[in-house]
Design a protein around this motif. Structure first.
Motif, PDB file in Angstrom:
ATOM      1  N   LEU A 298       0.838  -1.065   0.001  1.00  0.00           N
ATOM      2  CA  LEU A 298       0.021  -0.170  -0.012  1.00  0.00           C
ATOM      3  C   LEU A 298       0.920   1.246  -0.172  1.00  0.00           C
ATOM      4  N   ARG A 299       2.047   1.308   0.673  1.00  0.00           N
ATOM      5  CA  ARG A 299       2.887   2.502   0.835  1.00  0.00           C
ATOM      6  C   ARG A 299       3.336   2.378  -0.629  1.00  0.00           C
ATOM      7  N   ALA A 300       3.993   1.501  -1.234  1.00  0.00           N
ATOM      8  CA  ALA A 300       4.474   1.637  -2.478  1.00  0.00           C
ATOM      9  C   ALA A 300       3.286   2.023  -3.633  1.00  0.00           C
ATOM     10  N   VAL A 301       2.325   1.572  -3.658  1.00  0.00           N
ATOM     11  CA  VAL A 301       1.451   2.102  -4.578  1.00  0.00           C
ATOM     12  C   VAL A 301       0.850   3.647  -4.216  1.00  0.00           C
ATOM     13  N   GLU A 302       1.059   4.068  -3.197  1.00  0.00           N
ATOM     14  CA  GLU A 302       0.840   5.485  -2.652  1.00  0.00           C
ATOM     15  C   GLU A 302       1.992   6.174  -3.270  1.00  0.00           C
ATOM     16  N   ALA A 303       3.176   5.910  -3.255  1.00  0.00           N
ATOM     17  CA  ALA A 303       4.343   6.591  -3.903  1.00  0.00           C
ATOM     18  C   ALA A 303       4.234   6.382  -5.415  1.00  0.00           C
ATOM     19  N   TYR A 304       4.062   5.248  -5.840  1.00  0.00           N
ATOM     20  CA  TYR A 304       3.962   5.209  -7.188  1.00  0.00           C
ATOM     21  C   TYR A 304       2.835   4.345  -7.832  1.00  0.00           C
ATOM     22  N   PRO A 305       1.445   5.071  -8.093  1.00  0.00           N
ATOM     23  CA  PRO A 305       0.420   4.514  -8.179  1.00  0.00           C
ATOM     24  C   PRO A 305       0.479   3.426  -9.253  1.00  0.00           C
ATOM     25  N   PRO A 306       1.420   3.662 -10.713  1.00  0.00           N
ATOM     26  CA  PRO A 306       1.384   2.549 -11.383  1.00  0.00           C
ATOM     27  C   PRO A 306       1.881   0.943 -11.103  1.00  0.00           C
ATOM     28  N   TYR A 307       2.449   0.963  -9.780  1.00  0.00           N
ATOM     29  CA  TYR A 307       2.567  -0.196  -9.315  1.00  0.00           C
ATOM     30  C   TYR A 307       1.230  -1.188  -9.294  1.00  0.00           C
ATOM     31  N   ALA A 308      -0.105  -0.604  -8.716  1.00  0.00           N
ATOM     32  CA  ALA A 308      -1.211  -1.488  -8.985  1.00  0.00           C
ATOM     33  C   ALA A 308      -1.525  -1.857 -10.384  1.00  0.00           C
ATOM     34  N   ASP A 309      -1.096  -1.089 -11.275  1.00  0.00           N
ATOM     35  CA  ASP A 309      -1.337  -1.784 -12.730  1.00  0.00           C
ATOM     36  C   ASP A 309      -0.378  -2.658 -13.215  1.00  0.00           C
ATOM     37  N   TYR A 310       0.809  -2.614 -12.785  1.00  0.00           N
ATOM     38  CA  TYR A 310       1.785  -3.633 -13.024  1.00  0.00           C
ATOM     39  C   TYR A 310       1.242  -4.902 -12.435  1.00  0.00           C
ATOM     40  N   GLN A 311       0.619  -4.996 -11.206  1.00  0.00           N
ATOM     41  CA  GLN A 311       0.357  -6.203 -10.402  1.00  0.00           C
ATOM     42  C   GLN A 311      -0.822  -6.875 -11.340  1.00  0.00           C
ATOM     43  N   VAL A 312      -1.494  -6.036 -12.135  1.00  0.00           N
ATOM     44  CA  VAL A 312      -2.949  -6.653 -12.648  1.00  0.00           C
ATOM     45  C   VAL A 312      -2.126  -7.114 -14.264  1.00  0.00           C
ATOM     46  N   ARG A 313      -1.135  -6.736 -14.546  1.00  0.00           N
ATOM     47  CA  ARG A 313      -0.406  -7.241 -15.830  1.00  0.00           C
ATOM     48  C   ARG A 313       0.173  -8.754 -15.632  1.00  0.00           C
ATOM     49  N   THR A 314       0.588  -8.875 -14.525  1.00  0.00           N
ATOM     50  CA  THR A 314       1.179 -10.150 -14.254  1.00  0.00           C
ATOM     51  C   THR A 314       0.499 -10.970 -13.313  1.00  0.00           C
ATOM     52  N   GLN A 315       0.817 -12.413 -13.712  1.00  0.00           N
ATOM     53  CA  GLN A 315       0.246 -13.448 -12.666  1.00  0.00           C
ATOM     54  C   GLN A 315       1.069 -13.587 -11.303  1.00  0.00           C
ATOM     55  N   ARG A 316       2.369 -13.384 -11.549  1.00  0.00           N
ATOM     56  CA  ARG A 316       3.158 -13.534 -10.272  1.00  0.00           C
ATOM     57  C   ARG A 316       2.569 -12.321  -9.244  1.00  0.00           C
ATOM     58  N   GLN A 317       2.918 -12.930  -7.918  1.00  0.00           N
ATOM     59  CA  GLN A 317       2.735 -11.702  -7.052  1.00  0.00           C
ATOM     60  C   GLN A 317       4.145 -10.890  -7.104  1.00  0.00           C
ATOM     61  N   ILE A 318       4.084  -9.621  -7.063  1.00  0.00           N
ATOM     62  CA  ILE A 318       5.336  -8.842  -7.192  1.00  0.00           C
ATOM     63  C   ILE A 318       5.923  -8.775  -5.872  1.00  0.00           C
ATOM     64  N   PRO A 319       7.240  -9.144  -5.881  1.00  0.00           N
ATOM     65  CA  PRO A 319       7.832  -9.321  -4.623  1.00  0.00           C
ATOM     66  C   PRO A 319       8.124  -7.607  -4.145  1.00  0.00           C
ATOM     67  N   VAL A 320       8.017  -7.871  -2.833  1.00  0.00           N
ATOM     68  CA  VAL A 320       8.399  -6.649  -2.063  1.00  0.00           C
ATOM     69  C   VAL A 320       9.449  -6.769  -0.934  1.00  0.00           C
ATOM     70  N   PHE A 321      10.483  -6.022  -0.925  1.00  0.00           N
ATOM     71  CA  PHE A 321      11.396  -6.312   0.077  1.00  0.00           C
ATOM     72  C   PHE A 321      11.590  -4.852   1.117  1.00  0.00           C
ATOM     73  N   VAL A 322      11.643  -5.177   2.226  1.00  0.00           N
ATOM     74  CA  VAL A 322      11.804  -3.936   3.325  1.00  0.00           C
ATOM     75  C   VAL A 322      13.559  -4.058   3.441  1.00  0.00           C
ATOM     76  N   LEU A 323      13.984  -2.517   3.358  1.00  0.00           N
ATOM     77  CA  LEU A 323      15.380  -2.656   3.349  1.00  0.00           C
ATOM     78  C   LEU A 323      15.594  -1.691   4.872  1.00  0.00           C
ATOM     79  N   GLU A 324      16.313  -2.251   5.719  1.00  0.00           N
ATOM     80  CA  GLU A 324      16.456  -1.987   7.083  1.00  0.00           C
ATOM     81  C   GLU A 324      17.907  -1.654   7.351  1.00  0.00           C
ATOM     82  N   PRO A 325      18.086  -0.506   7.940  1.00  0.00           N
ATOM     83  CA  PRO A 325      19.821  -0.087   8.033  1.00  0.00           C
ATOM     84  C   PRO A 325      20.328  -1.405   9.055  1.00  0.00           C
ATOM     85  N   ARG A 326      21.457  -1.677   8.618  1.00  0.00           N
ATOM     86  CA  ARG A 326      22.360  -2.632   9.335  1.00  0.00           C
ATOM     87  C   ARG A 326      23.074  -2.022  10.516  1.00  0.00           C
TER      88      ARG A 326
END
Length: 144
Positions: A116-144
């Motif tokens: 939801l945060r990603a789609v808010e930042a970049y709405p086309p992500y929602a359209d990208y998910q509709v175009r593909t049968q795979r679940q689009i992977p999402v990573f969280v990047l946390e400081p080490r």
């Protein structure tokens, strides 16, 4: 990953151009994608062992970032996905700040929240998910 490591520019011209602009300026704000801010991920290639850099949409929350492996809704994951899975200790650049982070692929409710945060930042992500049968992977990047 040090500056002395073997950097291999992307075969994709648009990626090379963005990375080159950012490196010349020393700042990710020197360019954007579709008018929106970006970050750069620096990682080691899973097969080549070379340093790879990729610009991604900036999705930040409380000092953590998302990396969305959308590839525009293509049927396969982007090549950088395998790099992060093989070695999740990467570096991100946001503005002039470079931060070592660890990537963690998300599932369940946590993935949904970051999606939801990603789609808010970049709405086309929602359209990208509709175009593909795979679940689009999402990573969280946390400081080490």
């Amino acid at each position: 990953m040090s500056a002395d490591d073997d950097y291999a520019p992307s075969p994709e011209k648009w990626v090379r151009d963005h990375v080159e602009t950012i490196e010349q300026a020393g700042d990710t704000r020197a360019t954007d994608l579709r008018g929106l801010p970006i970050i750069v991920l620096t990682m080691r290639g899973a097969t080549s062992g070379k340093i790879r850099k990729v610009p991604l949409m900036r999705v930040e929350h409380d000092g953590r970032y998302a990396a969305v492996a959308s590839q525009g809704g293509a049927p396969e994951n982007p090549k950088w996905y395998a790099n992060i899975v093989a070695d999740p200790d990467i570096e991100i650049q946001d503005g002039t700040d470079k931060v070592p982070v660890r990537a963690r692929e998300l599932t369940g409710e946590e993935r949904y929240e970051w999606w939801l945060r990603a789609v808010e930042a970049y709405p086309p992500y929602a359209d990208y998910q509709v175009r593909t049968q795979r679940q689009i992977p999402v990573f969280v990047l946390e400081p080490r």
